[in-house]
Every structure is written in C-alpha cells, then in structure tokens.
Design a protein around this motif. Structure first.
Motif, PDB file in Angstrom:
ATOM      1  N   ILE A 249       0.858  -1.185   0.000  1.00 40.03           N
ATOM      2  CA  ILE A 249       0.000   0.000   0.000  1.00 40.03           C
ATOM      3  C   ILE A 249       0.896   1.237   0.000  1.00 40.03           C
ATOM      4  O   ILE A 249       1.161   1.855   1.027  1.00 40.03           O
ATOM      5  CB  ILE A 249      -0.966  -0.005   1.197  1.00 40.03           C
ATOM      6  N   SER A 250       1.387   1.564  -1.191  1.00 40.08           N
ATOM      7  CA  SER A 250       2.326   2.665  -1.373  1.00 40.08           C
ATOM      8  C   SER A 250       1.581   3.985  -1.573  1.00 40.08           C
ATOM      9  O   SER A 250       0.354   4.035  -1.632  1.00 40.08           O
ATOM     10  CB  SER A 250       3.215   2.382  -2.587  1.00 40.08           C
ATOM     11  N   LYS A 251       2.339   5.063  -1.706  1.00 39.89           N
ATOM     12  CA  LYS A 251       1.743   6.393  -1.859  1.00 39.89           C
ATOM     13  C   LYS A 251       0.838   6.469  -3.083  1.00 39.89           C
ATOM     14  O   LYS A 251      -0.226   7.097  -3.050  1.00 39.89           O
ATOM     15  CB  LYS A 251       2.813   7.472  -1.951  1.00 39.89           C
ATOM     16  N   LYS A 252       1.256   5.820  -4.177  1.00 43.00           N
ATOM     17  CA  LYS A 252       0.432   5.913  -5.390  1.00 43.00           C
ATOM     18  C   LYS A 252      -0.939   5.273  -5.173  1.00 43.00           C
ATOM     19  O   LYS A 252      -1.945   5.746  -5.719  1.00 43.00           O
ATOM     20  CB  LYS A 252       1.150   5.303  -6.589  1.00 43.00           C
ATOM     21  N   TYR A 253      -0.996   4.227  -4.355  1.00 42.63           N
ATOM     22  CA  TYR A 253      -2.288   3.600  -4.073  1.00 42.63           C
ATOM     23  C   TYR A 253      -3.082   4.409  -3.050  1.00 42.63           C
ATOM     24  O   TYR A 253      -4.315   4.471  -3.122  1.00 42.63           O
ATOM     25  CB  TYR A 253      -2.092   2.173  -3.586  1.00 42.63           C
ATOM     26  N   LEU A 254      -2.392   5.030  -2.112  1.00 42.03           N
ATOM     27  CA  LEU A 254      -3.080   5.896  -1.154  1.00 42.03           C
ATOM     28  C   LEU A 254      -3.722   7.080  -1.887  1.00 42.03           C
ATOM     29  O   LEU A 254      -4.844   7.474  -1.575  1.00 42.03           O
ATOM     30  CB  LEU A 254      -2.100   6.392  -0.090  1.00 42.03           C
ATOM     31  N   ASP A 255      -3.002   7.620  -2.872  1.00 39.21           N
ATOM     32  CA  ASP A 255      -3.548   8.723  -3.674  1.00 39.21           C
ATOM     33  C   ASP A 255      -4.758   8.262  -4.481  1.00 39.21           C
ATOM     34  O   ASP A 255      -5.748   8.984  -4.625  1.00 39.21           O
ATOM     35  CB  ASP A 255      -2.471   9.282  -4.612  1.00 39.21           C
ATOM     36  N   TRP A 256      -4.677   7.038  -5.015  1.00 42.85           N
ATOM     37  CA  TRP A 256      -5.795   6.486  -5.792  1.00 42.85           C
ATOM     38  C   TRP A 256      -7.009   6.255  -4.886  1.00 42.85           C
ATOM     39  O   TRP A 256      -8.142   6.576  -5.262  1.00 42.85           O
ATOM     40  CB  TRP A 256      -5.365   5.173  -6.453  1.00 42.85           C
ATOM     41  N   ILE A 257      -6.782   5.733  -3.699  1.00 41.83           N
ATOM     42  CA  ILE A 257      -7.873   5.519  -2.746  1.00 41.83           C
ATOM     43  C   ILE A 257      -8.522   6.856  -2.397  1.00 41.83           C
ATOM     44  O   ILE A 257      -9.753   6.972  -2.352  1.00 41.83           O
ATOM     45  CB  ILE A 257      -7.358   4.814  -1.470  1.00 41.83           C
ATOM     46  N   GLN A 258      -7.688   7.860  -2.164  1.00 44.12           N
ATOM     47  CA  GLN A 258      -8.202   9.183  -1.838  1.00 44.12           C
ATOM     48  C   GLN A 258      -9.083   9.706  -2.975  1.00 44.12           C
ATOM     49  O   GLN A 258     -10.143  10.302  -2.736  1.00 44.12           O
ATOM     50  CB  GLN A 258      -7.042  10.153  -1.600  1.00 44.12           C
ATOM     51  N   LYS A 259      -8.662   9.489  -4.210  1.00 47.62           N
ATOM     52  CA  LYS A 259      -9.414   9.958  -5.373  1.00 47.62           C
ATOM     53  C   LYS A 259     -10.790   9.294  -5.443  1.00 47.62           C
ATOM     54  O   LYS A 259     -11.801   9.937  -5.749  1.00 47.62           O
ATOM     55  CB  LYS A 259      -8.625   9.669  -6.649  1.00 47.62           C
ATOM     56  N   ILE A 260     -10.835   7.981  -5.139  1.00 44.38           N
ATOM     57  CA  ILE A 260     -12.096   7.239  -5.218  1.00 44.38           C
ATOM     58  C   ILE A 260     -13.018   7.572  -4.045  1.00 44.38           C
ATOM     59  O   ILE A 260     -14.204   7.864  -4.217  1.00 44.38           O
ATOM     60  CB  ILE A 260     -11.845   5.712  -5.255  1.00 44.38           C
ATOM     61  N   ILE A 261     -12.469   7.543  -2.852  1.00 41.50           N
ATOM     62  CA  ILE A 261     -13.276   7.765  -1.656  1.00 41.50           C
ATOM     63  C   ILE A 261     -13.565   9.247  -1.427  1.00 41.50           C
ATOM     64  O   ILE A 261     -14.603   9.617  -0.876  1.00 41.50           O
ATOM     65  CB  ILE A 261     -12.593   7.142  -0.420  1.00 41.50           C
ATOM     66  N   GLY A 262     -12.603  10.089  -1.838  1.00 45.19           N
ATOM     67  CA  GLY A 262     -12.814  11.515  -1.683  1.00 45.19           C
ATOM     68  C   GLY A 262     -12.369  12.074  -0.356  1.00 45.19           C
ATOM     69  O   GLY A 262     -12.855  13.101   0.096  1.00 45.19           O
ATOM     70  N   ILE A 263     -11.440  11.374   0.314  1.00 48.66           N
ATOM     71  CA  ILE A 263     -10.897  11.881   1.570  1.00 48.66           C
ATOM     72  C   ILE A 263      -9.388  11.697   1.555  1.00 48.66           C
ATOM     73  O   ILE A 263      -8.857  10.909   0.774  1.00 48.66           O
ATOM     74  CB  ILE A 263     -11.479  11.143   2.801  1.00 48.66           C
ATOM     75  N   GLN A 264      -8.689  12.416   2.423  1.00 51.16           N
ATOM     76  CA  GLN A 264      -7.244  12.281   2.511  1.00 51.16           C
ATOM     77  C   GLN A 264      -6.945  11.073   3.392  1.00 51.16           C
ATOM     78  O   GLN A 264      -6.890  11.160   4.607  1.00 51.16           O
ATOM     79  CB  GLN A 264      -6.608  13.545   3.094  1.00 51.16           C
TER      80      GLN A 264
END
Length: 274
Positions: A249-264
């Motif tokens: 669960i790297s930064k690129k996936y954290l950014d993708w999760i944030q994009k989908i869920i809409g939270i930081q």
C-alpha cells in the motif's frame, strides 16, 4: 508416525491462485482469538446450486462504507461482505451482512504481471462500528515500504489443506518474514516471472511452509501492527523460494484511494482503529 505426518501436513501453508483469480487461501497456521481482528471482511458471492453465499476472498474495512481488497477478487455477479465474523457457518450476533454497491478495481490492474492488484468495494450501507466491527487504519505514505526481515501476519478463512476446496470455518492466521525484492526476483526465486516491483512485497516463512493462499486473496498483511499490504499472488505448492506476493500500500495507491473515496486517506484519524 501417521499422527506426526498428519500434523506436519496440516501445518503447511500453500499459496494458490486459480486461473480466473478467484483468490488465495491459508492452509494451516492457527486459529485467532474470536473477534480479535474486527477489521477483517469475508467477501462472498452466490454459487449456483448452493443455498448460501460462498466465501472466496478477504478484505479489510477501511471506512464505514468501504472495503479494501485485491483487484483479482472482482466478480461479475453480485457480492456481499460479512463483517464481525469469526465463524462463517454460525449465526453470530456480531455479524453484519452488507451488499456491495460497486466494485472499483484499479484501472491499471494487470492479470499477467500482477501489478496494481488492489480494489475498493463500495458498500450499499455503512457498517455499524462497534467492538466487533472496527476500521483498519491505512499506512502513512512516508513509511509505506517494509524492510526485509520484518515479521508480518496475514489472516483469512482460506482452506486448511492443499487438497481441500472449502474455506476454513473460522478465521486463522500465519506469521511471515519479508524478503528483499532483489532476492525474490533472482533466478533461484521468481526469476522475474512475475517481476516483484517496488509496489509489491515478498513474504514467507523461512522454510516455505507457511503463507497465504486461495481464499485469502485481498486480505490485509499486517507488519509491526500496521496495515502494509494486500494478499495478491503465490505458487500452488509451498516452497521457500516461491514466497507469497503482496500489493504494497504505497503512496500511489493511497492517492488512488483518496481519489475514489474523496478523503485524505493517510491523514485519517485513528477513530475505530483496532
């Protein structure tokens, strides 16, 4: 002698993945204390000719309405999640059963290379957070990687023996050690088939007897009490030189999760964390 052979056999952990990527399962390991991992999710689907839903993948509850799992756990039919479970066959009062509203596999998921094997499940209703159902906090991007030699655990309801096709009724876990990527990509190991990238983790026990396998796909890899990876891939037979591969669960996936869920995601509070 037969008893000893039987004990050694059931202690083996096999990593296995079906051709259609319907998950990986834990063989052996040990049963966890009931409800000690309240973030664990059983992902289930309807099977033709069966009266009840069938467990086929694991996952982790990261928000009240969202589950994180592996992209190869995507299903064409309707699926549901079961939260707060220890036994899948018992009618436990702690269980919450929710339908999946939408599946969000990573757009760059590659079945051949195993890259980007990560998916979000959007639930039809929010889960009720309580002592048996809690959130698993995502890692912070600044310390996403895991050092070789780190001790980790992975849990799931996967099969307990290599010859079984049925998931374990109760939640089980195994202990693993992280292996450096250079070793994992060497000729003696995976020989770059597939390539273990910086967004993946290699992990197994030193003797190759314990790991995740079919039915455990999508479940969380916990290292030093932190959510670091997702069960992704492994060989059919147990071997020290074919470790399990986990999505980091790297930064690129954290950014993708944030994009989908809409939270930081990586600055979330620890409210509800186990």
């Amino acid at each position: 002698m037969k008893s000893l052979q039987h004990t050694l056999f059931v202690s083996l952990i096999v990593v296995s993945l079906t051709p259609t990527y319907h998950g990986v399962e834990i063989i052996g390991g040990h049963e966890v204390e009931p409800h000690s991992k309240p973030y664990m999710v059983s992902i289930q689907k309807d099977e033709c000719g069966k009266k009840s839903n069938t467990h086929y993948c694991g996952g982790a509850l990261i928000r009240s309405g969202w589950v994180l799992t592996a992209a190869h756990c995507q299903s064409k039919g309707s699926i549901r999640v079961v939260l707060g479970a220890h036994s899948l066959s018992r009618n436990e009062k702690s269980q919450q059963k929710l339908q999946v509203k939408e599946q969000h596999p990573h757009p760059q998921f590659n079945k051949k290379t195993k890259e980007n094997d990560i998916m979000l499940l959007e639930l039809s209703n929010d889960a009720k957070i309580n002592k048996d159902v809690k959130l698993l906090q995502l890692p912070k991007d600044k310390d996403a990687d895991v050092k070789p030699g780190t001790r980790c655990t992975v849990a799931g309801w996967g099969v307990r023996t290599a010859k079984s096709n049925s998931p374990s009724d109760t939640l089980r876990e195994v202990m693993l050690n992280v292996i450096d990527r250079k070793t994992c990509n060497s000729k003696d190991y995976y020989n770059r088939k597939p390539v273990v990238t910086k967004d993946m983790i290699c992990a197994s026990d030193s003797k190759g007897r314990e790991d995740a396998a079919k039915g455990d796909s999508g479940g969380p890899l916990i290292c030093d009490s932190k959510f670091k990876g997702i069960v992704s891939y492994g060989p059919r037979k147990p071997t020290a030189k074919k470790p399990g591969i986990y999505t980091l669960i790297s930064k690129k996936y954290l950014d993708w999760i944030q994009k989908i869920i809409g939270i930081q995601t990586y600055n979330m509070t620890t409210e509800g964390f186990y």
